[in-house]
Design an enzyme around this catalytic site. Structure first.
Site, PDB file in Angstrom:
ATOM      1  N   CYS A 241      29.606  63.460  83.487  1.00  0.00           N
ATOM      2  CA  CYS A 241      30.698  62.507  83.681  1.00  0.00           C
ATOM      3  C   CYS A 241      32.075  63.187  83.719  1.00  0.00           C
ATOM      4  CB  CYS A 241      30.617  61.437  82.590  1.00  0.00           C
ATOM      5  SG  CYS A 241      31.504  59.905  82.974  1.00  0.00           S
TER       6      CYS A 241
ATOM      7  N   GLU B  76      24.239  59.079  81.879  1.00  0.00           N
ATOM      8  CA  GLU B  76      24.819  59.380  80.577  1.00  0.00           C
ATOM      9  C   GLU B  76      24.691  58.158  79.664  1.00  0.00           C
ATOM     10  OE1 GLU B  76      29.154  60.858  78.813  1.00  0.00           O
ATOM     11  OE2 GLU B  76      29.091  59.575  80.606  1.00  0.00           O
TER      12      GLU B  76
ATOM     13  N   LYS C 194      27.867  68.086  76.637  1.00  0.00           N
ATOM     14  CA  LYS C 194      29.060  67.733  77.388  1.00  0.00           C
ATOM     15  C   LYS C 194      30.225  68.577  76.869  1.00  0.00           C
ATOM     16  CE  LYS C 194      31.642  63.570  78.829  1.00  0.00           C
ATOM     17  NZ  LYS C 194      31.701  62.092  78.699  1.00  0.00           N
TER      18      LYS C 194
END
Length: 346
Positions: A214, A105, A180
């Site tokens: 993440c 990321e 995300k």
């Protein structure tokens, strides 16, 4: 072919009313025992059917090799320097015959260190200006190497909003995106990031994957949905600045692998960007994580890197083992969900 049986996918029923059980039992008793043993109990496993329909079926195609890059962040002076570093990692994965390679990321924030004519680092608002160069670089490398490349995440602009987006570059030049979904307080406050609004899974010639970035992996519901949609491998690019953040992502990656009986491939940034706010500190390690059951390593780790080192790790994933433990493992966590007590994610 499916497990060596002489039946092609276009011979299989496409309707939900088709007699899947009889056909698969006839052509491949082994497949039948894994897939249909519990059909009569209402525990049909839809991921097998979708896998048949897209042709992910032969023993060779049930295995894939993945590489994960612990990307070393440091100040650069040009996009060419960035491109050379990316190509170095991809060539390394290619030398190991990887089918997939994962970048972390926010690794493209390295481009902000190039700076402007006044010698100031670029801002997060300027990072999307590199999107076309980024896409072109990875499209060409994926086509050249015939690998699937998860190009970490890159910040893109849609309208007046910024999104942190994972990119899957296919060997044939196609590009898939997954924004995300869960945005950290720092991303919101300091970079004004917006969350994505939907989850996709992606079919490849090697299997069905999902890309969850993440913080996303810390939410069990979204991984349940990815598994329910057919994902067997979760790629989790990450960027954490200290041990606390790193271990949140790492521990929850193990939890998601156990809960859903999937593989999780994760990696993070290492090094430092001294001139780029919120990218000065990085604490990262790549890992390929498995369920904790007899066919897999006891700690649920196929491979892991050295913490905060510049390196690439590689491991082989056997999808057949996932299907075996889902059906007859020491525990069968996916099958034993109490959907009478809580939602059945679909």
């Amino acid at each position: 072919m499916f497990y060596g049986c002489n039946v092609s996918c276009n011979q299989l029923p496409t309707s939900s009313n088709g007699d899947w059980s009889a056909l698969i039992q006839r052509f491949s008793p082994h497949s039948y025992s894994i897939i249909y043993k519990r059909k009569e109990e209402g525990r049909f496993l839809p991921d097998f059917r979708s896998r048949l329909e897209v042709g992910v079926s032969s023993p060779k195609m049930m295995k894939l090799r993945v590489s994960a890059v612990q990307y070393h962040l440091h100040t650069i002076n040009s996009f060419e320097e960035f491109a050379n570093q990316v190509e170095h990692y991809i060539k390394t994965a290619q030398e190991f015959d990887a089918d997939f390679v994962l970048f972390p990321e926010f690794f493209t924030t390295q481009l902000m260190s190039i700076g402007n004519e006044q010698g100031q680092p670029l801002t997060i608002q300027e990072l999307p200006d590199f999107t076309e160069q980024y896409r072109s670089l990875f499209i060409n490398l994926a086509k050249k190497t015939k690998m699937h490349i998860i190009g970490g995440t890159h910040v893109i602009r849609k309208g007046d909003r910024l999104y942190n987006v994972a990119h899957l570059f296919y060997p044939d030049g196609r590009v898939a995106e997954q924004a995300k979904l869960h945005i950290t307080p720092t991303e919101v406050k300091e970079w004004n990031m917006s969350p994505g609004d939907g989850l996709q899974v992606f079919e490849t010639e090697k299997g069905t994957i999902a890309m969850l970035t993440c913080y996303d992996i810390e939410f069990p519901e979204i991984v349940r949905i990815a598994k329910a949609k057919g994902a067997d491998v979760i790629f989790c690019p990450s960027c954490t600045d200290d041990r606390h953040g790193f271990h949140r992502v790492r521990y929850t990656s193990h939890a998601r692998a156990i809960e859903n009986q999937v593989y999780v491939v994760t990696t993070g940034t290492v090094g430092s960007l001294p001139t780029v706010d919120f990218m000065r500190a990085n604490f990262g390690q790549a890992a390929v994580i498995t369920p904790n059951d007899i066919p897999f390593p006891p700690r649920g780790i196929l491979v892991e890197g050295e913490i905060n080192h510049d390196m690439v790790v590689t491991a082989d994933l056997d999808l057949e083992l996932l299907y075996q433990v889902r059906e007859s493992g020491s525990v069968t966590t996916w099958r034993d969900r109490r959907t009478d007590l809580y939602p059945d994610w679909k």
